[in-house]
Design a protein around this motif. Structure first.
Motif, PDB file in Angstrom:
ATOM      1  N   THR A 119      46.709  19.688  -3.124  1.00 14.02           N
ATOM      2  CA  THR A 119      46.271  18.735  -2.094  1.00 14.02           C
ATOM      3  C   THR A 119      47.430  18.113  -1.324  1.00 14.02           C
ATOM      4  O   THR A 119      47.214  17.509  -0.268  1.00 14.02           O
ATOM      5  CB  THR A 119      45.425  17.617  -2.720  1.00 14.02           C
ATOM      6  OG1 THR A 119      46.183  16.947  -3.742  1.00 14.02           O
ATOM      7  CG2 THR A 119      44.150  18.182  -3.333  1.00 14.02           C
ATOM      8  N   ILE A 124      46.438  21.055   4.356  1.00  9.28           N
ATOM      9  CA  ILE A 124      45.183  20.775   3.664  1.00  9.28           C
ATOM     10  C   ILE A 124      44.803  19.317   3.868  1.00  9.28           C
ATOM     11  O   ILE A 124      45.628  18.415   3.723  1.00  9.28           O
ATOM     12  CB  ILE A 124      45.293  21.093   2.155  1.00  9.28           C
ATOM     13  CG1 ILE A 124      45.177  22.596   1.940  1.00  9.28           C
ATOM     14  CG2 ILE A 124      44.219  20.364   1.355  1.00  9.28           C
ATOM     15  CD1 ILE A 124      45.191  23.020   0.498  1.00  9.28           C
ATOM     16  N   VAL A 126      42.206  16.435   2.464  1.00 11.22           N
ATOM     17  CA  VAL A 126      41.294  16.085   1.378  1.00 11.22           C
ATOM     18  C   VAL A 126      40.196  15.187   1.946  1.00 11.22           C
ATOM     19  O   VAL A 126      40.465  14.109   2.470  1.00 11.22           O
ATOM     20  CB  VAL A 126      42.037  15.362   0.238  1.00 11.22           C
ATOM     21  CG1 VAL A 126      41.052  14.961  -0.867  1.00 11.22           C
ATOM     22  CG2 VAL A 126      43.134  16.255  -0.326  1.00 11.22           C
ATOM     23  N   LEU A 148      37.956  20.090   0.247  1.00 13.18           N
ATOM     24  CA  LEU A 148      39.108  20.262   1.118  1.00 13.18           C
ATOM     25  C   LEU A 148      38.676  20.787   2.476  1.00 13.18           C
ATOM     26  O   LEU A 148      37.618  21.396   2.620  1.00 13.18           O
ATOM     27  CB  LEU A 148      40.095  21.269   0.515  1.00 13.18           C
ATOM     28  CG  LEU A 148      40.576  21.057  -0.916  1.00 13.18           C
ATOM     29  CD1 LEU A 148      41.384  22.262  -1.352  1.00 13.18           C
ATOM     30  CD2 LEU A 148      41.388  19.782  -1.009  1.00 13.18           C
TER      31      LEU A 148
END
Length: 231
Positions: A119, A124, A126, A148
């Motif tokens: 993460t 990416i 979250v 995600l």
């Protein structure tokens, strides 16, 4: 977005022409294609971490990775159950588990370590974290769920795709598999004594996780004594 004609075909597919059905098939295929690519992106990132740990650390915290993308039938059924319009844009916004990845780790500490490494990657985003390890469900279910958003690079540019990633230990995964088979067998009407047994088994699995991790740490910290040199 699905056109009114496409929605009509969902309800009256038998009366559609071949060209209409082909267009419908292609529209659905393009919709699910993005999720397959999203799963592939996440799986590649996890494979890189797994290989790096094996080469550098001499220890692989990831036991196995499994992936799936829901069928269009499952997607539509869940959308209908949740009251979401049968519109691809609405489904994309309303459902976060069309694409799923399950990561089975050796120990609880490995779960949190891999989650943090995955993460923290720049591309990416979250969206949501549900930590059922720290706070198990009443039935004993333990797992860490992370939703995600990962970019998928298509010919028209990057598109964000949601992927749900579940992280578990081996013991948690074994318990969850047994629980799923039990509820499937009894069609959700599980006798109370079996529910109680599953809850007790979840506690046993958690205790096993803790015990095995302590043994693992002792093994990892062990250093053989230096050889004695005779004079």
């Amino acid at each position: 977005m699905l056109s009114p004609r496409t929605l009509e075909l969902f309800a009256q597919a038998d009366s559609g022409t071949l060209s209409d059905l082909t267009a419908l098939r292609d529209e659905i295929s393009r919709f699910l294609m993005r999720y397959r690519f999203g799963v592939a992106e996440v799986e590649t990132k996890l494979d890189i971490l797994r290989e790096e740990f094996s080469l550098v650390d001499g220890y692989n915290p990831i036991e196995r990775i499994s992936c799936r993308v829901k069928s269009i039938e499952s997607v539509l059924e869940k959308a209908d159950r949740k009251g979401i319009d049968l519109d691809l844009d609405a489904i994309r916004e309303g459902l976060s588990d069309i694409a799923g990845v399950r990561v089975v780790c050796s120990f609880v500490s490995d779960v949190y370590r891999i989650v943090q490494l995955l993460t923290s990657q720049d591309d990416i985003t979250v969206l949501q974290v549900k930590d059922y390890i720290a706070q198990p469900k009443p039935n004993g279910y333990r797992s860490l769920h992370v939703i995600l958003e990962v970019p998928v690079f298509l010919s028209g540019g990057a598109e964000p795709v949601r992927v749900e990633v579940q992280f578990r230990t081996i013991a948690m995964d074994f318990w969850a598999s047994l629980e799923h088979k039990t509820y499937y067998k009894y069609e959700t009407q599980v006798p109370q004594h079996l529910i109680d047994g599953l809850t007790d088994a979840a506690e046993t699995a958690a205790h096993l996780d803790a015990t095995m991790e302590q043994l693992h740490l002792k093994v990892r910290s062990y250093r053989p004594p230096a050889p004695t040199i005779a004079i």
